[in-house]
Design a protein around this motif. Sequence first.
Motif: not given
Length: 242
Positions: A185, A207, A195-196, A188-193
């Motif tokens: 998890d 977040e 991309l943002e 995944d959060q680090c990857q989303d960050m």
Amino acid sequence: MANRTELADYAASLANLSEHTELQERLKLYQVFLKLYEHHRGLLDEILELETSGSRSLARVTLPYVQGFVSGEQAYLVTNLLRGKTQALLQPQQVWVIGRDPKRALIPIQDIRLSRCHAAIKFIKGQGFYLLDLASRNQSLLNGEPVRQALLKDGDQVRLGSVSFTFFLCQSTRMLPALPPEMMDRLDQCQDMALEERSGRPLPAGELGVEEDEVPTLDLYPDRHHETSGFLHLGDQEQRLL
């Protein structure tokens, strides 16, 4: 005869003298840079640029290597000798010829000190990878010594003509345990960050499940403040003297 106390005092005086001499040398170096800063600012900037750019240029250096790897009955060579791009090379007879001739050498390298077919790496089942010299003009060197045939070991340094590389041997494979769900998890959060951030809208630290004031920071030079270079750094002793 001097007693133990006198010897200790004498040793302490020598240590103090040594520290004082070293301190004076550092102060002289600081004064040189101070004068350079006052009268030749452009030259000093060039020196500092060379100091800081050294690590950046090293990051672009490609270190040639060859790695032997065996999976089941098949042996591979993984190398970046071909135009600097890492490739896995399979060969039916498990013999990889290195030389200058692109028609006969399976690993062709344009080096004037290389023979057309300079050397070969051969895998023998149950034994390992061998370096074979193919009657080259400038010899094949293994750890600085000329060889005709030698068993390669992990970390060996090989020189063929002007080409030098390190040989690595992958001797085993391991199956690592699966990551726990909470770690997946977090990934995944680090990857989303990431991309943002690429889109131009950085995510707040909260977040990621971390409070903003708990985000760790790294102070590489805790005792230095607003310095231009390590050359201009003064220790506590120098500052007191000035």
